[in-house]
Design an enzyme around this catalytic site. Structure first.
Site, PDB file in Angstrom:
ATOM      1  N   ASP A   1       0.906  -1.156  -0.008  1.00  0.00           N
ATOM      2  CA  ASP A   1      -0.032  -0.056  -0.001  1.00  0.00           C
ATOM      3  C   ASP A   1       0.989   1.209   0.030  1.00  0.00           C
ATOM      4  OD1 ASP A   1       0.770  -0.832   2.483  1.00  0.00           O
ATOM      5  OD2 ASP A   1      -1.142  -0.255   3.608  1.00  0.00           O
TER       6      ASP A   1
ATOM      7  N   ASP B   1       0.657  -1.652 -13.528  1.00  0.00           N
ATOM      8  CA  ASP B   1      -0.245  -0.637 -14.210  1.00  0.00           C
ATOM      9  C   ASP B   1      -0.170   0.734 -13.732  1.00  0.00           C
ATOM     10  OD1 ASP B   1      -1.615  -2.672 -15.756  1.00  0.00           O
ATOM     11  OD2 ASP B   1      -3.488  -1.951 -15.540  1.00  0.00           O
TER      12      ASP B   1
HETATM   13 MG    MG Z   1      -2.595  -6.325 -15.465  1.00  0.00          MG
END
Ligand code: MG
Ligand code: IPM
Length: 360
Positions: free
Chosen positions: A227, A255
Site C-alpha cells: 500500500d 499498471d
Molecule cells: Mg495487468
C-alpha cells in the site's frame, strides 16, 4: 544468426502492432545479417473463434519449439464480446495464463520509463516528474493468487468464493535471484514489495529475499509494504530502480507505474523462464475500440522486440539500434494519437512502423 520466433498477433490491435514489429525485425535481419523465421500461432479470442478454446496444445508445442515468442495483445470488450459469455477457463485471458504456466515464464519484467520527449504526457506535477524515472517492475508470474486453488461453493444457501495465495520458497528464490541479477546491471537498488504486516506468504517472501540478498552485497535492498509502494509511486517515483513483487501486487503496481509515465503505448515487457527463452509483449491491452483503424501505437511492441533481441538472443547492438530509432522518431516529432502533443506530426500505426524502420 537464425532466430526462430513465434508470433501471437492475438486480438484487437494485436495483429497491426505485431506486423510493424516484424517490419522492424526484418530490417534488423537485413542490416545485421540475421535470418528471422516467423511462425504465427493463435491465442485468445482469435483461437476461440477457430478452435473454441483460447490456446491449443499444438500452439503451445509450437511456442516451446521456438527461441522466443513475440505477442501483440489478446482479449476483447468484456461487456460486448461473445468471448466473455464463455466459462472463465475458455475466455481469452485463460490462454495467456496457460502459456505463462506452460512455458514456465515466472519472471515478468515491466519497465516504466519516463521518456524525456513525452514528459508533457506525465500526469504527475512537474516538481515530481522533473527528476525523471526509470523503474523496472519485476513481477512473479506463475504463482500466487493467479494459480492457487479457487472455487465457488454454496454453504447453507450462502454463496462463497475462495482463492488461494500460495508461494513456496523456491518460487520466491528464483524470481529474487533474477531481480538481484538485473538490479546489479542497473542502479543496484532493489525494493521488495509485500504485505508482510498481514500475509504469511509475504513474510516468507521477505525472509527469502533477505537470504538471497546476502549473495548480492553490492545491491541495496529495501522492503516496502504494497500500500505504501502504491503511494510512493506517485509521490516520488525516482526513488525506485528494481521493484520486486509477487503476481497480484505486480499486476496492480505495474499498471500504476505505467500510467505515471503517461505513455503506456510506449512500454514493453518480457516474461522469462530460467533459460534464454522469453515471451515479449507490450504492457498495454488489445484496445478493441481502435482495432483495425490504423490508430494504434506500435512502439511498445517494437520495443518488446528489442527486449527480445537483448534478453533471448544477446543481440545488444541490434536492440540498441531499435531503441535509438524509436528515440529518433520521437525527436523528429512524430506521434501516434495516444502520445500526440501540440506541434507534433500525427501518424498512424503503419507509418510509425515505417518511420522507425527507416531509421535503423
Ligand atoms: Mg495487468
Ligand atoms: C497483465 C494482464 C493479465 C494479468 C490479464 C489479462 C490476465 O492484466 O498481463 O497484466 O492479470 O496478468
Amino acid at each position: 544468426m537464425r532466430l526462430n520466433i513465434v508470433c501471437i498477433p492475438g486480438d484487437g490491435i494485436g495483429p497491426e502492432i505485431v506486423s510493424e514489429a516484424k517490419k522492424v525485425l526484418n530490417k534488423i535481419a537485413e542490416k545485421y545479417g540475421h535470418e528471422m523465421v516467423f511462425t504465427d500461432i493463435l491465442m485468445g479470442g482469435a483461437s476461440i473463434d477457430v478452435h473454441g478454446i483460447p490456446l491449443t496444445d499444438e500452439a503451445i508445442a509450437t511456442a516451446k519449439a521456438a527461441d522466443a515468442v513475440l505477442m501483440g495483445s489478446i482479449g476483447g470488450d468484456t461487456n460486448t464480446s461473445p468471448w466473455y459469455q464463455l466459462p472463465p477457463e475458455k475466455r481469452p485471458e485463460a490462454g495467456l495464463l496457460k502459456i505463462r504456466k506452460a512455458l514456465n515464464l515466472f519472471a515478468n519484467l515491466r519497465p516504466a520509463v519516463l521518456y524525456e520527449e513525452l514528459a508533457a504526457a506525465c500526469p504527475l506535477k512537474e516538481e515530481i516528474s522533473a527528476a525523471g524515472f526509470d523503474i523496472l517492475i519485476m513481477r512473479e508470474l506463475t504463482g500466487g493468487l493467479y494459480f492457487g486453488e479457487r472455487k465457488t461453493v454454496e454453504e447453507n444457501g450462502v454463496r462463497k468464493a475462495i482463492d488461494t495465495l500460495t508461494y513456496d520458497e523456491n518460487e520466491i528464490r528464483r524470481i529474487a535471484i533474477k531481480g538481484f541479477d538485473i538490479a546489479r546491471k542497473r542502479k543496484k537498488k532493489l525494493t521488495s514489495v509485500d504485505k508482510a504486516n498481514v500475509l504469511d506468504s509475504s513474510r516468507l517472501w521477505r525472509a527469502v529475499v533477505n537470504e538471497v540478498a546476502k549473495e548480492y552485497p553490492d545491491v541495496k535492498v529495501e522492503h516496502m509494504l504494497v500500500d505504501n509502494c502504491a503511494m510512493q509511486l506517485v509521490k516520488d517515483p525516482a526513488q525506485f530502480d528494481v521493484v520486486l513483487t509477487e503476481n497480484m501486487f505486480g499486476d496492480i503496481l505495474s499498471d500504476e507505474a505505467s500510467m505515471v509515465t503517461g505513455s503506456i503505448g510506449m512500454l514493453a515487457s518480457a516474461s522469462l523462464n530460467d533459460t534464454k527463452f522469453g515471451l515479449y509483449e507490450p504492457s498495454h491491452g488489445s484496445a478493441p475500440d481502435i482495432a483495425g483503424k490504423d490508430l494504434a501505437n506500435p512502439i511498445a511492441t517494437i520495443l518488446s522486440a528489442s527486449m527480445m533481441l537483448r534478453y533471448s538472443f544477446d543481440l545488444d547492438q541490434e536492440a540498441d539500434a531499435i531503441d535509438a530509432a524509436v528515440k529518433k522518431v520521437l525527436q523528429d516529432g512524430y506521434r501516434t494519437g495516444d502520445i500526440m502533443s501540440e506541434g507534433c506530426k500525427k501518424v498512424g500505426c503503419k507509418e510509425m512502423g515505417s518511420l522507425i524502420t527507416e531509421r535503423i
